[in-house]
Design a protein around this motif. Structure first.
Motif, mmCIF file in Angstrom:
data_model
loop_
_atom_site.group_PDB
_atom_site.id
_atom_site.type_symbol
_atom_site.label_atom_id
_atom_site.label_comp_id
_atom_site.label_asym_id
_atom_site.label_seq_id
_atom_site.Cartn_x
_atom_site.Cartn_y
_atom_site.Cartn_z
ATOM 1 N N VAL A 133 33.602 40.384 36.207
ATOM 2 C CA VAL A 133 34.544 41.150 37.031
ATOM 3 C C VAL A 133 35.960 41.022 36.484
ATOM 4 O O VAL A 133 36.708 41.999 36.404
ATOM 5 C CB VAL A 133 34.511 40.659 38.484
ATOM 6 C CG1 VAL A 133 35.648 41.272 39.278
ATOM 7 C CG2 VAL A 133 33.185 41.000 39.123
ATOM 8 N N LEU A 134 36.314 39.836 36.069
ATOM 9 C CA LEU A 134 37.660 39.618 35.545
ATOM 10 C C LEU A 134 37.909 40.430 34.277
ATOM 11 O O LEU A 134 39.014 40.931 34.060
ATOM 12 C CB LEU A 134 37.872 38.126 35.259
ATOM 13 C CG LEU A 134 38.082 37.265 36.506
ATOM 14 C CD1 LEU A 134 38.066 35.784 36.140
ATOM 15 C CD2 LEU A 134 39.405 37.611 37.169
ATOM 16 N N TYR A 166 44.004 42.409 35.258
ATOM 17 C CA TYR A 166 45.355 42.316 35.820
ATOM 18 C C TYR A 166 45.373 41.665 37.194
ATOM 19 O O TYR A 166 46.413 41.203 37.658
ATOM 20 C CB TYR A 166 45.982 43.704 35.926
ATOM 21 C CG TYR A 166 46.400 44.284 34.601
ATOM 22 C CD1 TYR A 166 47.548 43.816 33.965
ATOM 23 C CD2 TYR A 166 45.668 45.285 33.979
ATOM 24 C CE1 TYR A 166 47.950 44.339 32.746
ATOM 25 C CE2 TYR A 166 46.049 45.815 32.761
ATOM 26 C CZ TYR A 166 47.201 45.343 32.150
ATOM 27 O OH TYR A 166 47.589 45.858 30.955
ATOM 28 N N ILE A 167 44.225 41.639 37.851
ATOM 29 C CA ILE A 167 44.208 41.190 39.235
ATOM 30 C C ILE A 167 44.715 39.759 39.441
ATOM 31 O O ILE A 167 45.543 39.523 40.323
ATOM 32 C CB ILE A 167 42.803 41.374 39.841
ATOM 33 C CG1 ILE A 167 42.544 42.864 40.063
ATOM 34 C CG2 ILE A 167 42.661 40.613 41.146
ATOM 35 C CD1 ILE A 167 41.251 43.161 40.789
ATOM 36 N N PRO A 168 44.264 38.802 38.646
ATOM 37 C CA PRO A 168 44.706 37.426 38.910
ATOM 38 C C PRO A 168 46.213 37.263 38.937
ATOM 39 O O PRO A 168 46.770 36.690 39.885
ATOM 40 C CB PRO A 168 44.081 36.638 37.748
ATOM 41 C CG PRO A 168 42.885 37.401 37.378
ATOM 42 C CD PRO A 168 43.247 38.838 37.568
ATOM 43 N N ASN A 169 46.885 37.786 37.934
ATOM 44 C CA ASN A 169 48.341 37.671 37.919
ATOM 45 C C ASN A 169 48.978 38.342 39.120
ATOM 46 O O ASN A 169 49.924 37.822 39.712
ATOM 47 C CB ASN A 169 48.892 38.288 36.629
ATOM 48 C CG ASN A 169 49.349 37.233 35.662
ATOM 49 O OD1 ASN A 169 50.018 36.291 36.052
ATOM 50 N ND2 ASN A 169 48.968 37.368 34.411
ATOM 51 N N PHE A 172 52.055 48.689 40.779
ATOM 52 C CA PHE A 172 52.237 47.388 41.422
ATOM 53 C C PHE A 172 51.561 46.281 40.610
ATOM 54 O O PHE A 172 52.115 45.185 40.469
ATOM 55 C CB PHE A 172 51.678 47.397 42.843
ATOM 56 C CG PHE A 172 52.607 47.983 43.858
ATOM 57 C CD1 PHE A 172 53.951 47.608 43.893
ATOM 58 C CD2 PHE A 172 52.151 48.901 44.798
ATOM 59 C CE1 PHE A 172 54.813 48.145 44.844
ATOM 60 C CE2 PHE A 172 53.008 49.437 45.752
ATOM 61 C CZ PHE A 172 54.340 49.064 45.768
ATOM 62 N N LEU A 173 50.369 46.557 40.101
ATOM 63 C CA LEU A 173 49.678 45.532 39.347
ATOM 64 C C LEU A 173 50.456 45.151 38.099
ATOM 65 O O LEU A 173 50.461 43.992 37.699
ATOM 66 C CB LEU A 173 48.265 45.990 38.963
ATOM 67 C CG LEU A 173 47.146 45.319 39.759
ATOM 68 C CD1 LEU A 173 47.209 45.738 41.204
ATOM 69 C CD2 LEU A 173 45.794 45.630 39.171
ATOM 70 N N PHE A 181 42.865 34.615 31.745
ATOM 71 C CA PHE A 181 43.448 35.915 32.053
ATOM 72 C C PHE A 181 44.901 35.808 32.489
ATOM 73 O O PHE A 181 45.734 36.599 32.082
ATOM 74 C CB PHE A 181 42.607 36.610 33.127
ATOM 75 C CG PHE A 181 41.225 36.928 32.653
ATOM 76 C CD1 PHE A 181 40.971 38.108 31.969
ATOM 77 C CD2 PHE A 181 40.190 36.033 32.844
ATOM 78 C CE1 PHE A 181 39.700 38.398 31.501
ATOM 79 C CE2 PHE A 181 38.906 36.314 32.381
ATOM 80 C CZ PHE A 181 38.673 37.497 31.711
ATOM 81 N N VAL A 182 45.196 34.818 33.313
ATOM 82 C CA VAL A 182 46.601 34.687 33.730
ATOM 83 C C VAL A 182 47.472 34.226 32.573
ATOM 84 O O VAL A 182 48.649 34.538 32.525
ATOM 85 C CB VAL A 182 46.759 33.723 34.928
ATOM 86 C CG1 VAL A 182 46.043 34.259 36.142
ATOM 87 C CG2 VAL A 182 46.290 32.339 34.597
ATOM 88 N N ALA A 183 46.881 33.496 31.644
ATOM 89 C CA ALA A 183 47.673 33.006 30.512
ATOM 90 C C ALA A 183 47.412 33.812 29.254
ATOM 91 O O ALA A 183 47.706 33.362 28.155
ATOM 92 C CB ALA A 183 47.372 31.534 30.262
#
Lengths: 203, 203
Positions: B94-95, B100-103, B20-21, B162-164
């Motif tokens: 943590v990130l 992968y969590i933020p996206n 899912f991630l 992280f998202v980018a």
DNA sequence: ATTAATTTTGACCATTTGATTAAACTAAAT
DNA sequence: ATTTAGTTTAATCAAATGGTCAAAATTAAT
């Protein structure tokens, strides 16, 4: 007068953009796009061979428009201070017009990271020009910093309220749309102040 | 020794999280999750009735862990300055463990915005405490600012790389993973300096 | 007006996919 | 050893979905 083919193609692209932006590649359905465009589903395949091709078109158009917008803002600035103001103002105003774009681009980025290299190369984005612009003015008034970090800072500050809109609007403002909108309005100036206060040495 | 049921459930959750991630709700396939867990696809439905339920479990677990992490960092700070350092250091570390969590969270947010209210309410996130902490210390050394804007600023600065990631790593650093990693390493301190320089009046 | 080319549609196909079900297997209880 | 409850699997279903194709409709050319 517009020719039939241009008209239909436009309708398809418009509908596809709407659906893809909202649901992403995986979540979008060809039937939904056809309905949105008010045409038969087969026409989608007549104009664009496959879902992938149609998505490619929508994504590359969107991505290109983003890059062009950024490029435009960059090219109309000379000093660091005017650049900061122009970029932040220009970028946030574009985002407010098209708030769905960041999520769309970012999600596709994580779904298909390797593809972005192609897209970026189809644009004429001048990286070095931007870096040199931000890195310029080695001045006593400017705190030393890594230009790449600053680029990421600025874009992050501008984009994030849109990608995280549901959390900000729903949690921080308890679904008060008015509050969220005025937050966005004030934010442009806030970012300018915030960045300037950090970049320029205060007297 | 772990019981059979706990073991299998754990395998499923772990596999489901992984898939899912990476692919999101729409992109994930039950077969792929079953393969990843090394079990029969029907077992997924035996333990969790449907794909939706399974996704719900994974998402709410993930979201809850994020909120708990943030809460923990908030609760271990007293002054504004220590809070800034603790939060930025804690959050970025943590990130880096779970990039992968933020996206994942952001994409699900745009796919299903109304659902987050439920999730947030299942957590005991204390909004007012955070605001008062950031808004505290009306000091001559502190530039006046809107605490909500500052919260968004900090989270934006931390999360965005992280998202980018594909854009930053692929375009800014031309797929030089080393360069991207050292960028991340330096970034924590950069954000601290950047925010402090903006928040505190320089002498 | 007829023909030819293009555009649009409806019916249909093959595959994928989430979900079900009955049977097989396992392990503990009696 | 037999029963019983719980776990796992294989086979299969029904719906959804991207895609095809031939026929109909429309437009352009002669």
């Amino acid at each position: 007068m517009v020719s039939k083919i241009e008209n239909t193609e436009f309708k398809i692209i418009t509908a596809a953009r709407k659906v893809f932006l909202r649901k992403g590649m995986d979540g979008a359905r060809m039937q939904e796009i056809a309905d949105e465009a008010g045409i038969n589903k087969s026409l989608l395949h007549y104009y664009f061979r496959s879902k992938d091709k149609l998505f490619d078109r929508v994504f590359s158009d969107t991505f290109k428009s983003v890059v062009e917008t950024i490029n435009k803002v960059f090219s109309t600035s000379d000093t660091l201070e005017t650049f900061l103001e122009n970029f932040i103002k220009g970028y946030t105003s574009v985002l407010r017009e098209k708030p769905y774009i960041p999520n769309f681009v970012l999600h596709e980025l994580s779904r298909n990271p390797q593809r972005i290299v192609e897209y970026i190369n189809t644009t004429n984005f001048d990286k070095s020009r931007i870096i040199s612009l931000i890195a310029s003015e080695p001045d006593l008034n400017v705190r030393p910093y890594d230009p790449l970090q600053l680029i990421v800072d600025i874009i992050a500050l501008c984009i994030f309220p849109f990608v995280a809109r549901p959390i900000i609007s729903g949690f921080l403002f308890e679904d008060d749309v008015e509050a969220y909108n005025s937050f966005l309005e004030e934010r442009t100036q806030h970012i300018i102040d915030f960045v300037k206060a950090s970049v320029f040495v205060q007297k």
